[in-house]
Design an enzyme around this catalytic site. Structure first.
Site, PDB file in Angstrom:
ATOM      1  N   HIS A 304       0.849  -1.191   0.000  1.00  0.00           N
ATOM      2  CA  HIS A 304       0.000   0.000   0.000  1.00  0.00           C
ATOM      3  C   HIS A 304       0.880   1.235   0.000  1.00  0.00           C
ATOM      4  CE1 HIS A 304      -3.232   2.738   1.083  1.00  0.00           C
ATOM      5  NE2 HIS A 304      -4.048   1.789   0.686  1.00  0.00           N
ATOM      6  N   ASP A 361      -7.969  -5.483   0.034  1.00  0.00           N
ATOM      7  CA  ASP A 361      -8.433  -6.350  -1.040  1.00  0.00           C
ATOM      8  C   ASP A 361      -8.014  -7.804  -0.890  1.00  0.00           C
ATOM      9  OD1 ASP A 361      -9.808  -4.415  -2.599  1.00  0.00           O
ATOM     10  OD2 ASP A 361      -7.879  -3.561  -3.160  1.00  0.00           O
TER      11      ASP A 361
END
Ligand code: CMC
Length: 426
Positions: A304, A361
């Protein structure tokens, strides 16, 4: 006088004010840099650039903290509903009973789409990705609500209308893709129940809700509801800054979300897990492949831009998936594989050195799958969840009397001036 940052350029000293956010985040305000020095900053992909101040979402990527309007995501996931959280994001405070009733009433009132729009679904091939349909339909709403072209008119009604209609459009596109009759929204149902009913009910049969699935859907949508200045939200702000209408701005957010590096990762994770399963490859072998940059393969659902620790949303979703499966007395080989892959990655120096952890996700797709949502609808689910965040961010920008059209600079690196030479003279 507050803190200042000093910059020395070409032998001259300049000072720029330091801006400190309410959680101690520090920034150098360089809005006068070009006027004072003739320089601009160069920051590809905005890695160090705060494009706005915002009072909506606080995220600390080092400590894994995420709060909407100051309230920790864990508390919202435990106690709130998606509708209440949407109100919180858009209006800045948790609603009281009357405010919630009024907001829910508006969502119920605006849940239908114009009957003419139903014909649009017939124009798409069956293979159409639902994100293509969703973004086009959302933009098309501006044709049915021309008053939206005046962006400052009825902002609340326009945005509540979209919040409600997005799930109707999403469910209709699914029904169309499987060739089943469309199910209309029902006023007696809650936001999430209505979505599940429109997705999975058929006219001739009774439809029963699994309360665990309704709760899981609320949690999934709450966890996706905002994430400050990510790719799609920044897109919404940039597109909206030209004062285009709400539907056009939100449609651009949906398109930015579609990519596999952003919201499209939830679909990509399941495809990756199924590919590993199909090939019989060991997790350690796949991790080796991912580490080889030439392979161009990434461990989807990992890493991320902002989180350098475990994404707090992934933690909640992992527990939620375990809970739903154990309540059903089931196991899912894909979940076992995901956990094995996570373990293999988290103990590998490549991932440790780069602080790469599971993001939202990594586990969301397994939960969507468990709910019966088809893989190509996963990113649509992300869009439904993210919509209140986009609306809140758009509204914050539109309400700011100092906001301007977004317009980054560049540093030109192309050819310097040269003569045009006609084709036959070359
Ligand atoms: N698998 C393998 N290596 C990775 C991964 C990954 N998933 N993510 C980052 N890296 C490596 C990257 O190659 C780079 O290595 P090096 O320093 O040797 O060049 C290093 O880690 C830093 O990564 P980066 O690409 O510079 O980081 P970024 O901030 O530009 O990208 C990201 C962030 C999310 C796009 C990236 O981590 C990624 O592509 N992850 C997979 C896709 C994914 O899961 N996306 C969903 C994000 S969460 C939902 C959302 O908010 O959109």
């Amino acid at each position: 006088m507050g803190e200042h940052a000093k910059l020395t350029l070409e032998g001259k000293d300049y000072e720029f004010p330091v801006f400190i956010g309410s959680e101690g985040e520090k920034a150098i305000d360089i809005s006068s840099l070009r006027a004072k020095t003739g320089y601009v900053t160069l920051d590809p992909a905005y890695v160090n650039t705060g494009a706005t101040t915002s009072a909506i979402t606080y995220l600390d990527g080092e400590q894994g903290i995420l709060r909407y309007r100051g309230i920790p995501i864990e508390q919202l996931a435990e106690h709130s509903t998606f509708v209440e959280t949407s109100y919180l994001l858009i209006h800045g405070h948790l609603p009281n009973k009357e405010e919630l009733q009024q907001f829910s009433g508006l969502l119920t009132r605006h849940s239908m789409i114009h009957e003419d729009m139903k014909h649009f679904f017939d124009g798409y091939p069956q293979s159409a990705h639902p994100m293509a349909i969703l973004s086009s339909m959302v933009c098309s709403l501006s044709a049915y609500y021309p008053e939206s072209l005046n962006v400052y008119e009825n902002m609340d009604i326009q945005s509540t209308r979209l919040l409600s209609k997005l799930r109707t459009i999403a469910a209709f596109s699914f029904k169309k893709s499987i060739g089943q009759p469309i199910m209309y929204p029902q006023d007696r149902l809650s936001y999430c129940e209505n979505f599940l009913q429109m997705m999975f009910a058929v006219p001739s049969r009774d439809f029963e809700f699994d309360p665990d699935i309704v709760r899981a859907l609320n949690i999934l949508l709450i966890l996706h509801a905002d994430h400050e200045q990510n790719c799609s939200t920044s897109t919404v702000r940039l597109v909206g800054s030209s004062q285009t209408n709400l539907y056009a701005a939100m449609s651009s957010g949906i398109l930015a979300l579609w990519g596999p590096l952003h919201g499209g990762a939830n679909q990509a994770v399941i495809e990756m897990l199924e590919e590993i399963q199909r090939s019989g490859m060991k997790c350690s072998e796949f991790v080796e492949k991912v580490k080889d940059k030439d392979s161009k393969i990434k461990l989807m659902g990992f890493g991320h831009r902002v989180y350098k620790t475990y994404d707090p949303r992934a933690k909640i979703l992992k527990e939620m998936t375990d809970l739903i499966l154990s309540k059903k007395g089931k196991s899912d080989p894909l979940l076992d594989l995901a956990k094995e892959l996570e373990e293999a990655a988290l103990t590998d120096p490549y991932f440790i050195e780069r602080n790469l952890y599971p993001n939202v996700d990594f586990y969301s797709g397994i939960l969507y799958k468990e709910m019966g949502i088809p893989i190509n609808m996963f990113t649509v689910m992300f869009a439904i969840g993210r919509l209140p965040g986009w609306i809140a961010q758009w509204k914050e920008m539109m309400d700011d009397p100092n906001s301007k059209i977004g317009r980054p600079r560049q540093i030109y690196t192309g050819a310097t001036e040269r003569e045009y030479v006609a084709m036959d003279k070359r």
